[in-house]
Each structure stands twice: as structure tokens, then as C-alpha cells.
Design a protein around this motif. Structure first.
Motif, short mmCIF file in Angstrom:
data_model
loop_
_atom_site.label_atom_id
_atom_site.label_comp_id
_atom_site.label_asym_id
_atom_site.label_seq_id
_atom_site.Cartn_x
_atom_site.Cartn_y
_atom_site.Cartn_z
N ALA A 84 0.62 -1.19 -0.08
CA ALA A 84 0.01 0.14 -0.01
C ALA A 84 0.90 1.18 0.08
O ALA A 84 0.63 2.27 -0.81
CB ALA A 84 -1.12 -0.08 1.10
N HIS A 149 -4.96 11.23 -2.87
CA HIS A 149 -6.43 10.66 -3.02
C HIS A 149 -7.30 11.47 -2.30
O HIS A 149 -8.43 11.68 -2.65
CB HIS A 149 -6.22 9.24 -2.15
N LEU A 152 -8.13 8.81 1.95
CA LEU A 152 -7.42 7.50 1.82
C LEU A 152 -7.69 6.70 3.10
O LEU A 152 -6.86 6.15 3.83
CB LEU A 152 -6.02 7.41 1.54
N VAL A 157 -8.67 0.89 0.61
CA VAL A 157 -7.51 0.23 -0.09
C VAL A 157 -7.43 -1.32 0.13
O VAL A 157 -7.80 -1.84 1.10
CB VAL A 157 -6.22 0.63 0.75
N ILE A 167 -7.88 0.81 -5.32
CA ILE A 167 -8.20 1.97 -4.30
C ILE A 167 -9.33 2.49 -4.92
O ILE A 167 -9.68 2.83 -5.97
CB ILE A 167 -7.14 3.08 -4.34
#
Length: 248
Positions: A84, A149, A152, A157, A167
Motif C-alpha cells: 500500500a 487521494h 485514503l 485500499v 483503491i
């Protein structure tokens, strides 16, 4: 016949799941505009867009499982967290999206307003709000904007076999502070920050990430309360704010 699952629903938007299709209904069409444009630009796995008929955006489910949920330990491996981090780094290294992000003055004004609301409504002890307000100030500083993003959360994710498979939820993507994304993903999961940064690489500022933990929790509490969510659940935003008192 497929069952209809309500994934999330509040006054601003709702997301429904029917089989492997998610239907996102948003009262503000600009949010879907940003989401569609951001997913087209992002150099990371994103959901396939099936169709769009405002105010509905239909997207395909992504494989794998969410990295975790707020309020419970993440069962994902260290390698998945590192993956990630690497995916976020690719996003942050990409060209900026061609629309504006938020200004620091607006953010500071919002933080002051939300802290005042928390105190006036006895949502949290005054000393907790004031201490976190001091910490949060560390996030309001000049920075080089990157493609972020913007929302997030750990549930946004998805991973499988220690790789990122998707995502989701890009409606807040914009030029912004890289540390905001890193802080949002590790909110309530501070013990996984090392794993995340192992994949992200150089350039992360841990003190700024901690400041964003406080800032996100302060500025988000009223919205959560007013939209039917409980930031006082174990491991959620109010626990994050109380933890800063233990750090003092």
C-alpha cells in the motif's frame, strides 16, 4: 435475484452494492466528476467504471479485501501494508491533477471552527481539544503539493496476496499534502506506520503525520456526529485524540 446491500448512506450520498456492482448516488455531481477524472489519471489500480447516469455512478467491485477497518486491528500482513505504501508513492510521484486543492487559510479557519464547536457542545474535554489543536498546527505549513487521494481511509485500499488490487472512492482527489494520505490510512492504526513507510520510501515526516491524525480527527468529528456515525467508538477518532494526551 441479487440482494441490495446499503454500504453507506447519509444526507450527502449513498452507496449500494448489487452483486459485483456498486451504485454511488451523490447529490453533488461535481464529486463524481472528480472521481471519474482522478481514476483515469491515477497510476494505481482503481475500479472499472461501468456506466454513469447522474446522479448515479456505477463501478465494478475490486478483488481482495480492505486493508482493515477503523476501530479494529488490521489483519493484513506487513507486506500488504508495504505494498500500500508503494502504491501511494506511485500516486504521489504522478503529475498533479489539473484542478485546485485546498488552501492553508481555509484549512486553518475550518480547524478553528470545528474546535470551537467541539468545546461549545461538550463533545470532548476542553483540554483534549486544545492539546490536539496545538499538535494539529504542525500540519498547517507550506508543502510541495502532490497528487493525493484525499480520503485514503483504510477501507478504501484493497489487497490480495500482499499486493494492492484496488483503491476506491476518489471524489476528494486533488493536489495536496502527501502526509495527509499517509496519516489518513494509518488513523487509528498507528502501529502499522512503519510497515506503510517501508513501502513508501523516503520523504515521510512522522511529526507531520501525527499532526494530521489530530487535525483529521478534530475536523471530522462534527460531520460524523451529524451524519449518524459515532467517532467515540473504540479505536475511532476520539480515541485518536485521547491518545495524544497520553503522549504529552
Amino acid at each position: 435475484m441479487e440482494e441490495v446491500e446499503v454500504v453507506v448512506a447519509h444526507r450527502q450520498r449513498a452507496t449500494l452494492r448489487v452483486g459485483d456492482v456498486f451504485l454511488k448516488v451523490d447529490g453533488n455531481p461535481a464529486n463524481a466528476d472528480v472521481e471519474v477524472r482522478a481514476m483515469a489519471l491515477a497510476p494505481v489500480p482503481t475500479p472499472a467504471i461501468l456506466w454513469r447516469e447522474p446522479p448515479v455512478l456505477a463501478i465494478a467491485a475490486v478483488p481482495g479485501q480492505a486493508l482493515g477497518v477503523l476501530g479494529a486491528p488490521s489483519e493484513a500482513s506487513s507486506a500488504a501494508w508495504a505494498a500500500a505504501g508503494a502504491a501511494i508513492r506511485r500516486l504521489h510521484d504522478a503529475p498533479l491533477p489539473p484542478w485546485p486543492g485546498r488552501g492553508l487559510d481555509d484549512l486553518a479557519e475550518e480547524l478553528d471552527r470545528e474546535c470551537a464547536w467541539l468545546i461549545a457542545n461538550d463533545v470532548l474535554p476542553v483540554e483534549v481539544v486544545r492539546r490536539n489543536r496545538e499538535i494539529a498546527q504542525g500540519a498547517i505549513r507550506p508543502f510541495n503539493p502532490v497528487f493525493i487521494h484525499g480520503d485514503l481511509q483504510i477501507t478504501h485500499v484493497f489487497v490480495e496476496d500482499d499486493r494492492v488490487t484496488g483503491i476506491i472512492d476518489w471524489s476528494e482527489a486533488a493536489p495536496g499534502d502527501a502526509m495527509w494520505d499517509l496519516a489518513t490510512l494509518t488513523l487509528g492504526h498507528e502501529e502499522r506506520l512503519d510497515d506503510l513507510l517501508a513501502g513508501y520510501g523516503e520523504g515521510a515526516d512522522r511529526e507531520v503525520i501525527r499532526a494530521w491524525w489530530s487535525l483529521r480527527s478534530l475536523r471530522g468529528s462534527r460531520w460524523l456526529v451529524e451524519h449518524g456515525f459515532d467517532p467515540d467508538q473504540p479505536g475511532c477518532e476520539h480515541d485518536v485524540l485521547r491518545a495524544r494526551m497520553r503522549d504529552a
